[in-house]
Scaffold this motif. Sequence first.
Motif, mmCIF file in Angstrom:
data_model
loop_
_atom_site.group_PDB
_atom_site.id
_atom_site.type_symbol
_atom_site.label_atom_id
_atom_site.label_comp_id
_atom_site.label_asym_id
_atom_site.label_seq_id
_atom_site.Cartn_x
_atom_site.Cartn_y
_atom_site.Cartn_z
ATOM 1 N N ASP A 151 0.832 -1.208 0.000
ATOM 2 C CA ASP A 151 0.000 0.000 0.000
ATOM 3 C C ASP A 151 0.866 1.258 0.000
ATOM 4 O O ASP A 151 0.546 2.249 -0.674
ATOM 5 C CB ASP A 151 -0.925 0.013 1.217
ATOM 6 C CG ASP A 151 -2.092 -0.958 1.076
ATOM 7 O OD1 ASP A 151 -2.329 -1.450 -0.047
ATOM 8 O OD2 ASP A 151 -2.752 -1.218 2.092
ATOM 9 N N PHE A 152 1.953 1.227 0.775
ATOM 10 C CA PHE A 152 2.851 2.383 0.797
ATOM 11 C C PHE A 152 3.503 2.584 -0.564
ATOM 12 O O PHE A 152 3.540 3.704 -1.094
ATOM 13 C CB PHE A 152 3.927 2.226 1.873
ATOM 14 C CG PHE A 152 4.924 3.354 1.872
ATOM 15 C CD1 PHE A 152 4.626 4.560 2.488
ATOM 16 C CD2 PHE A 152 6.137 3.233 1.210
ATOM 17 C CE1 PHE A 152 5.519 5.625 2.452
ATOM 18 C CE2 PHE A 152 7.033 4.290 1.162
ATOM 19 C CZ PHE A 152 6.729 5.488 1.793
ATOM 20 N N MET A 153 4.027 1.510 -1.139
ATOM 21 C CA MET A 153 4.677 1.600 -2.444
ATOM 22 C C MET A 153 3.731 2.175 -3.495
ATOM 23 O O MET A 153 4.092 3.094 -4.255
ATOM 24 C CB MET A 153 5.154 0.206 -2.871
ATOM 25 C CG MET A 153 6.323 -0.337 -2.082
ATOM 26 S SD MET A 153 6.492 -2.157 -2.205
ATOM 27 C CE MET A 153 6.317 -2.438 -3.950
ATOM 28 N N ASN A 154 2.514 1.649 -3.548
ATOM 29 C CA ASN A 154 1.548 2.091 -4.551
ATOM 30 C C ASN A 154 1.064 3.520 -4.300
ATOM 31 O O ASN A 154 0.795 4.269 -5.247
ATOM 32 C CB ASN A 154 0.356 1.139 -4.574
ATOM 33 C CG ASN A 154 0.690 -0.191 -5.229
ATOM 34 O OD1 ASN A 154 1.389 -0.230 -6.234
ATOM 35 N ND2 ASN A 154 0.193 -1.272 -4.654
ATOM 36 N N SER A 155 0.969 3.899 -3.035
ATOM 37 C CA SER A 155 0.539 5.260 -2.703
ATOM 38 C C SER A 155 1.609 6.280 -3.054
ATOM 39 O O SER A 155 1.307 7.343 -3.632
ATOM 40 C CB SER A 155 0.198 5.358 -1.214
ATOM 41 O OG SER A 155 -0.883 4.517 -0.881
ATOM 42 N N GLU A 156 2.856 5.975 -2.705
ATOM 43 C CA GLU A 156 3.938 6.925 -2.954
ATOM 44 C C GLU A 156 4.040 7.270 -4.438
ATOM 45 O O GLU A 156 4.352 8.414 -4.793
ATOM 46 C CB GLU A 156 5.266 6.365 -2.455
ATOM 47 C CG GLU A 156 6.408 7.368 -2.559
ATOM 48 C CD GLU A 156 7.751 6.817 -2.124
ATOM 49 O OE1 GLU A 156 8.636 7.619 -1.749
ATOM 50 O OE2 GLU A 156 7.931 5.579 -2.152
#
Length: 220
Positions: A84-89
Amino acid sequence: MARTYMEIGVRDGSTLAMIDCAAIGVDPHFQFNSNPIGTKPSLFLYQKTSDQFFRDHDVRAISGDTLDVVFLDGLHQFEYLLRDFMNSEKNCHRHSLIMLDDCLPVNAEMTERRHNASQRRDQNYAGWWTGDVWKIIPILKKYRKDLHITLVDTSPTGTVCITNLNPSSTVLEDNYYKIIQEFRGISMTDESIEKFYQEHDIVSSQAVMSGFDASLTAGP
């Protein structure tokens, strides 16, 4: 002031309802108990997992711009939060703010991978479950030293505030399976949770809010 906001793990919408800018909400099973729209100019809701959402949708096309603020409160297993962090960033800009919920457990029991309240020794906190998303802190500190990470003592189990983002970074994606293998066998114990808090500075939520810009947008 934020122009665009995204929340992963909306559940009953209590957090989303407090937002007044254009927003995106993602949850596999919404449980709204009130109107989440409020004064927002637009609200897009997607009833699916975050993996499905990022696979099937162009976030910037939905929001009309990069995201200013992201709140991640999805499944409490570290590999999901990392994705989720990777895709959000990728959909943010350098000065965006990504907030990770429930990464500061009160005791070791609540870091279990699957919530098993009836088997907890400490029944006072049996209803609290952080899972092992606390691992995202050492992961980011090891693999993304460029990020500015602030641990905040919000109730009940903390918030991790991350800025100085780099939407073009592929470090986490390139090392994803290596990271999973490295951290999957690590578990929190009564001894290690004490060490965890000794090694990390925790900022009071009051201090952050009183100096919000200086606290969260400064470089590392």
